[in-house]
Write a protein that holds these residues in place. Structure first.
Motif, PDB file in Angstrom:
ATOM      1  N   SER A   1       6.207  -3.221  -5.979  1.00 57.53           N
ATOM      2  CA  SER A   1       4.872  -3.552  -5.463  1.00 57.53           C
ATOM      3  C   SER A   1       4.284  -4.763  -6.186  1.00 57.53           C
ATOM      4  N   MET A   2       4.568  -4.902  -7.496  1.00 60.91           N
ATOM      5  CA  MET A   2       4.058  -6.067  -8.229  1.00 60.91           C
ATOM      6  C   MET A   2       4.715  -7.355  -7.745  1.00 60.91           C
TER       7      MET A   2
ATOM      8  N   TYR B   1      -1.314  -0.099 -13.162  1.00 62.26           N
ATOM      9  CA  TYR B   1       0.094  -0.103 -12.764  1.00 62.26           C
ATOM     10  C   TYR B   1       1.013  -0.739 -13.809  1.00 62.26           C
TER      11      TYR B   1
ATOM     12  N   GLY C   1      -8.383   3.663  -8.745  1.00 62.84           N
ATOM     13  CA  GLY C   1      -8.102   2.421  -8.024  1.00 62.84           C
ATOM     14  C   GLY C   1      -8.041   1.185  -8.900  1.00 62.84           C
ATOM     15  N   ARG C   2      -7.791   1.344 -10.169  1.00 62.75           N
ATOM     16  CA  ARG C   2      -7.698   0.197 -11.088  1.00 62.75           C
ATOM     17  C   ARG C   2      -6.314  -0.431 -10.989  1.00 62.75           C
ATOM     18  N   ASP C   3      -6.272  -1.707 -10.638  1.00 66.94           N
ATOM     19  CA  ASP C   3      -4.995  -2.409 -10.490  1.00 66.94           C
ATOM     20  C   ASP C   3      -4.273  -2.585 -11.822  1.00 66.94           C
ATOM     21  N   LYS C   4      -5.018  -2.681 -12.905  1.00 66.39           N
ATOM     22  CA  LYS C   4      -4.397  -2.904 -14.214  1.00 66.39           C
ATOM     23  C   LYS C   4      -3.690  -1.660 -14.738  1.00 66.39           C
TER      24      LYS C   4
ATOM     25  N   GLU D   1       3.252  -8.176  -4.289  1.00 64.36           N
ATOM     26  CA  GLU D   1       1.896  -8.697  -4.419  1.00 64.36           C
ATOM     27  C   GLU D   1       1.888 -10.122  -4.931  1.00 64.36           C
TER      28      GLU D   1
ATOM     29  N   ARG E   1       2.537   1.683  -3.439  1.00 61.53           N
ATOM     30  CA  ARG E   1       1.571   2.148  -4.434  1.00 61.53           C
ATOM     31  C   ARG E   1       1.209   3.608  -4.226  1.00 61.53           C
TER      32      ARG E   1
ATOM     33  N   GLU F   1       0.825  -1.207   0.000  1.00 63.13           N
ATOM     34  CA  GLU F   1       0.000   0.000   0.000  1.00 63.13           C
ATOM     35  C   GLU F   1       0.861   1.259   0.000  1.00 63.13           C
TER      36      GLU F   1
ATOM     37  N   ASN G   1       1.765   6.307  -6.997  1.00 66.37           N
ATOM     38  CA  ASN G   1       0.664   7.142  -7.483  1.00 66.37           C
ATOM     39  C   ASN G   1       1.095   8.599  -7.598  1.00 66.37           C
TER      40      ASN G   1
END
Length: 195
Positions: free
Chosen positions: A178-179, A126, A121-124, A182, A70, A67, A74
């Motif tokens: 972060s990827m 990134y 907030g779209r994960d795709k 995760e 990210r 978090e 951002n």
């Protein structure tokens, strides 16, 4: 919000199963005499780790690290959009060839779309931000004009080039980190569920 609907549904299901079991056993009671099961613990069946107990603290710390990464990524993406706007203004004032201006404008629009998706907030978004940062560096770093600007001293164009490169490198590092975190975290969770 989902748990608000799960709890009544589970109570209804438990009461129905309890009443069905009593009827099939020949022990019927009036509905007013049915015992409510308010003291039962209700868990979301979608979260497999919650069925086996609470998450380990180290998994929660990984969540927190992802978090934080990210959140910083951002802000770097938003800063890239703002800096890209400043670059477009500079290029327009310098009257660069139109093909160059419009190609950079197209890249900036793509970056703006990714920034909006990140804000939503779209994960795709990134991986798309990662690709755009890599492409930006591949296009801008080999240009000898950029290095001559940097050698000329701290003028606006050289500062824009340096700041843009640093922002893109930051986005690449943070989004990649972060990827990986995760992916490792989801792998650990899958192993925990299979056990």
């Amino acid at each position: 919000m989902r748990s608000r609907f799960i709890r009544p549904a589970v109570h209804f299901q438990v009461s129905t199963i309890d009443a069905t079991a009593r009827i099939s056993a020949g022990r019927t009671q009036k509905l007013s005499g049915v015992k409510r099961h308010d003291d039962m613990e209700v868990r979301d069946m979608n979260d497999q780790l919650s069925l086996s107990g609470s998450e380990p603290n180290w998994l929660k710390s990984i969540d927190l690290r992802v978090e934080r990464l990210r959140r910083v990524a951002n802000w770097l993406i938003y800063a890239s959009v703002i800096l890209g706007m400043a670059l477009l203004v500079q290029l327009y004032v310098l009257m660069v060839p139109s093909w160059l201006f419009y190609s950079i404008l197209a890249g900036w629009i793509l970056y703006l779309v990714v920034a909006i998706a990140v804000a939503a907030g779209r994960d795709k978004a990134y991986p798309a931000a990662l690709v755009l940062s890599i492409v930006t560096l591949i296009v801008s770093l080999p240009q000898p004009e950029h290095y001559s600007l940097a050698e000329a001293g701290p003028i606006l164009a050289s500062l824009t080039f340096i700041a843009g490169s640093v922002l893109q490198i930051g986005v690449i590092i943070l989004v990649t980190s972060s990827m990986f975190l995760e992916r490792g975290q989801s792998g650990v969770r899958m192993v925990s569920i299979q056990r």
